[in-house]
Design an enzyme around this catalytic site. Structure first.
Site, PDB file in Angstrom:
ATOM      1  N   GLU A   1       0.856  -1.184   0.000  1.00 21.19           N
ATOM      2  CA  GLU A   1       0.000   0.000   0.000  1.00 21.19           C
ATOM      3  C   GLU A   1       0.895   1.239   0.000  1.00 21.19           C
ATOM      4  OE1 GLU A   1      -3.637  -1.994   2.540  1.00 21.19           O
ATOM      5  OE2 GLU A   1      -2.146  -0.930   3.709  1.00 21.19           O
TER       6      GLU A   1
ATOM      7  N   ASP B   1      -0.251  -0.307  10.589  1.00 22.70           N
ATOM      8  CA  ASP B   1       0.164  -1.618  11.103  1.00 22.70           C
ATOM      9  C   ASP B   1       1.505  -2.049  10.516  1.00 22.70           C
ATOM     10  OD1 ASP B   1      -1.697  -2.217  12.993  1.00 22.70           O
ATOM     11  OD2 ASP B   1      -3.014  -3.371  11.673  1.00 22.70           O
TER      12      ASP B   1
ATOM     13  N   LYS C   1      -7.228  -5.877  10.948  1.00 21.10           N
ATOM     14  CA  LYS C   1      -7.871  -4.566  10.818  1.00 21.10           C
ATOM     15  C   LYS C   1      -8.816  -4.271  11.986  1.00 21.10           C
ATOM     16  CE  LYS C   1     -10.848  -1.706   8.230  1.00 21.10           C
ATOM     17  NZ  LYS C   1     -11.785  -1.543   7.138  1.00 21.10           N
TER      18      LYS C   1
ATOM     19  N   ASP D   1     -10.508   2.528   3.985  1.00 24.08           N
ATOM     20  CA  ASP D   1      -9.234   1.866   3.751  1.00 24.08           C
ATOM     21  C   ASP D   1      -8.306   2.873   3.067  1.00 24.08           C
ATOM     22  OD1 ASP D   1     -10.346  -0.390   4.785  1.00 24.08           O
ATOM     23  OD2 ASP D   1     -10.644  -1.397   2.870  1.00 24.08           O
TER      24      ASP D   1
ATOM     25  N   ASP E   1     -15.801  -6.687   8.981  1.00 24.67           N
ATOM     26  CA  ASP E   1     -16.801  -5.682   8.619  1.00 24.67           C
ATOM     27  C   ASP E   1     -18.217  -6.257   8.683  1.00 24.67           C
ATOM     28  OD1 ASP E   1     -15.982  -7.300   6.526  1.00 24.67           O
ATOM     29  OD2 ASP E   1     -15.930  -5.724   5.017  1.00 24.67           O
TER      30      ASP E   1
END
Ligand SMILES: O=c1ccn([C@@H]2O[C@H](COP(=O)(O)OP(=O)(O)O[C@H]3O[C@H](CO)[C@@H](O)[C@H](O)[C@H]3O)[C@@H](O)[C@H]2O)c(=O)[nH]1
Ligand SMILES: [Mn+2]
Length: 756
Positions: free
Chosen positions: A110, A139, A273, A297, A467
């Protein structure tokens, strides 16, 4: 805010779908006719040639009927929500504060510039800046991400005023500068500002891209000293207040920005997460404690600067707050590949099923692009579900709060005001930096021990689809939710491309869903024992049963090849009366789906790609997910959250980005085996038909007919990427290790089919 004289902030508009309801029933009747016909044949002995094939087919088709019923329930009463943010204009002062959470986990998968763009798009939202605070959880514990955000906080001083001044429509700079040009501008001033801004942005990107983890950590100013010796999975909490909007001189109309890398230890479970979100919830509780929280996100930038205002229309616009415990925007893809080659853009899913679910108890929580009331996350039930108001809602004692929220005094006080407090109370501004010690205390991994975090409070643990699990708990408490279907779309994000990344994502989702089904938080139990509505429970099952579909779909897919190899049949022959039923079902079902795609303005190719990917995903990702959870249940392994690689560049070696790619992962073994098997079966079946016809003039009565050949032919078309993969080279070719494993499975299956 909900005065009778006030103009409506939102409207819930039912969408008519009479023709679709008829079509739902046509397919359902065909399914039932098929079941009836099969049962009759079995009872009448007509299927004697292969009783167990017919029985297996009956069981599979009964399951497909159940899945169809679940889906029809989900789509039956769609609604749309229209929002009117302009009607909020006079009430800007009354708007509640919003804490915005961004999660990132790995600077390689990412890229920090992506996270920076998401953060900038949030900092520049059309909303009172003093009421916004952005928290980034890292993280990856990466000094690079921290550095990038610090640079972004500086850049925001220029970017936010520029966006406001010129009414910039997309406030993620990489999108803005790739889609707009300063040339031919309205006026000279804009052109000057645009050029200057673009050059500043380019400098920002190059500073980020040229920074190195090592040298940052060893910089003289000591700003990144905490990262020295910090290992990703073993380090104390790092918190940095990069911008404090309450501080004189620091503010100038730009929201606060806080960086957090929570404490980690290799001996502890950190819950991926969900764990990160819980730390963000607690840290924000002791710093800004906004009554509303937005979570995205790192790849999901705000595409519409008005989103927070639209969301407020749904959060404040009902007479009863129970109607909107949370507000979810559909996930949409930025720079989507043409015709959805990997079947993960989900357009039809949202437009057909999403709007339908919005008409039930409400849209699911999908992990990103969602505004929650903080108290909903704290497990507080809505007023109307309380026959006898629980203490939790009214005035919990210090002890009770401590048991639920942990020992921090500051957190307990802020939770108390959240639970019993009014949404519009202005939170006293504190000097954020002065609170970092408290924030560190609540970010420790030991903080959650013996509290309700991860269970009744916060994001729920126990599934890599945290989620859906968390949304289910919220609905089970009696809350409803709303869908934020605005135009331009609220957020845009990344969808994985290529075979490995797309299948890994599907595998994680299916793993998480199966974990939910097997847990005490499964929707059926929540429906029986809590306030999850019956039809909402069925809607959740549409998704939750994904991995349970594997045994049936795999068995059905194997019936065709089995019959060709073993010289049997599982479908009626054209000469038999029942033949038209499966034929009509096949045509009606595919036509139904195809028209759904055209109605959503998608191409025939997009329909086909999705249809095909559904078959591929079922036999690869879902199957592996199924096995993973079986191993977990046996205590042989743990499930992990594989972070999706976010890609901005095109295909490997500049090839076709829509083409399926492979690696040696086990997910590719079952579909490769199925492909080889089907091709072999067609060859054997055709050879037998030709040689049999030559010898006897007519094929044997019990053997396969046109139905079995059509099934196998269709399967080969669906698995065409694998046929190409068997011939392809490099990343477009199926690796030899996969081919060999697949070949062994095929040999065993062929032996089984032809043994007698
Ligand atoms: O240990 C972890 C793992 C992941 N993440 C973050 O979680 C988000 C989602 O991860 P991603 O790899 O992008 O997964 P997706 O499949 O794209 O995400 C969807 O599915 C997930 C559940 O499987 C949800 O958590 C997401 O919100 C939802 O967008 C990203 O921001 C990650 O940085 C963490 O913060 N910590
Ligand atoms: Mn994602």
């Amino acid at each position: 805010m909900a005065g009778a004289t006030m103009l409506q902030l939102q409207e819930r508009v039912p969408l008519p779908r009479t023709a679709w309801k008829l079509a739902d029933l046509v397919v359902l009747s065909l399914l039932l006719a098929l079941l009836a016909r099969r049962a009759a044949s079995l009872l009448g002995g007509a299927a004697a040639a292969c009783t167990w094939c017919w029985l297996a087919a009956l069981v599979c088709e009964a399951w497909f009927t159940v899945v169809w019923l679940l889906t029809v329930n989900g789509k039956w009463n769609p609604v749309r929500f229209d929002t009117h943010p302009e009607r909020l204009a006079e009430r800007i002062d009354e708007l509640p504060a919003v804490d915005m959470f961004v999660t990132t986990a790995d600077p390689k998968l990412e890229p920090p510039t992506m996270t920076v763009n998401t953060v900038l798009s949030l900092l520049a939202l059309d909303y009172p800046a003093g009421k916004l605070a952005c928290y980034v959880s890292d993280d990856g514990c990466s000094p690079l991400t921290c550095f990038a955000l610090r640079e972004a906080a500086e850049f925001a001083r220029l970017w936010v005023p520029f966006c406001r001044k010129h009414g910039v429509s997309v406030r993620a700079p990489f999108v803005y500068f790739s889609s707009s040009s300063g040339a031919g501008a309205r006026d000279d001033e804009f052109q000057r500002d645009w050029t200057a801004m673009k050059s500043e942005y380019e400098k920002l990107v190059s500073r980020i891209e040229n920074a190195h983890e090592e040298s940052l950590a060893r910089r003289g100013d000591g700003e990144f000293a905490e990262f020295v010796g910090a290992e990703r999975r073993n380090h104390p909490t790092i918190i940095k207040v990069l911008r404090d909007s309450g501080k004189a001189g620091d503010g100038n109309g730009i929201p606060s920005l806080i960086y957090i890398s929570r404490e980690k230890s290799p001996r502890h479970q950190h819950h991926f997460k969900a764990g990160a979100m819980n730390v963000l919830t607690r840290v924000s509780a002791v710093l800004t404690n906004a009554p509303i929280m937005l979570n995205v996100d790192c790849d999901n930038f705000a595409n519409n600067p008005q989103i927070a205002l639209h969301a407020m229309c749904l959060l404040l616009g009902f007479n009863d707050e129970v109607q909107s415990g949370f507000v979810q925007a559909p996930e949409k893809v930025h720079g989507a590949l043409k015709d959805d080659p990997f079947g993960n853009q989900m357009e039809v899913f949202y437009e057909k099923l999403g709007f339908g679910i919005a008409g039930l108890q409400g849209m699911f929580y999908f992990g990103t692009g969602c505004f929650h009331r903080r108290k909903v996350i704290y497990g507080v039930p809505p007023v109307s579900t309380d026959v006898q108001p629980t203490r939790m809602r009214v005035s919990p004692s210090h002890k009770e709060l401590q048991k639920m929220f942990g020992s921090s005094k500051e957190l307990i006080e802020s939770a108390r005001s959240t639970i019993s407090g009014e949404m519009f109370v202005t939170v006293p501004t504190v000097d954020l930096a002065s609170r970092t010690d408290v924030a560190k205390e609540v970010s420790a991994y030991s903080y959650e021990a013996a509290t309700s975090w991860g269970q009744e409070v916060g994001w729920v643990y126990g599934s890599v689809a945290e989620d859906i699990l968390t949304g289910q708990r919220i609905h089970a408490a009696g809350w409803r939710s709303a869908l934020l279907n605005i135009n331009p779309p609220a957020f845009l994000g990344d969808a994985p491309t290529g075979g490995p990344a797309s299948l890994t994502q599907y595998k994680r989702w299916a793993t998480g869903l199966l974990e939910i089904i097997l847990s005490r938080n499964n929707p059926i139990l929540l429906c029986i024992s809590k306030h999850l509505e019956f039809r909402q429970c069925l809607a959740y099952l549409v998704l939750d049963v994904w991995p349970l579909r594997v045994p049936f779909e795999l068995c059905y897919a194997l019936l065709g090849p089995y019959c060709l190899l073993a010289n049997r049949s599982f479908l009626p022959k054209p000469s038999e009366p029942g033949f038209v039923i499966p034929l009509a079902l096949f045509l009606a079902y595919n036509l139904y789906n195809f028209i759904e795609y055209t109605e959503c303005r998608l191409s025939a190719r997009a329909w086909w790609n999705n249809h095909r990917m559904q078959r591929i995903v079922s036999s690869s990702a879902w199957l592996l997910a199924f096995l993973t959870v079986v191993l977990k249940t046996l205590g042989l392994s743990e499930t992990v959250f594989d972070v999706t690689r976010k890609e901005q560049e095109g295909a490997p070696d500049g090839g076709d980005p829509g083409r399926f790619t492979f690696d040696s992962s086990p997910v590719f073994v079952p579909p490769t085996a199925l492909t080889i098997l089907t091709v072999v079966a067609i060859a054997v079946g055709a050879w037998r038909a030709v040689s049999g016809a030559a010898a006897e003039g007519a094929p044997a009565a019990g053997g396969p007919g046109v139905g079995e050949f059509v099934c196998c032919g269709w399967l080969v078309l669906c698995f065409w990427p694998f046929v190409r993969g068997l011939a392809g080279m490099g990343s477009y070719g199926i690796p030899w290790s996969v081919r060999i494993k697949a070949g062994l499975i095929v040999a065993a299956f062929v032996h089984f089919c032809t043994r007698n």
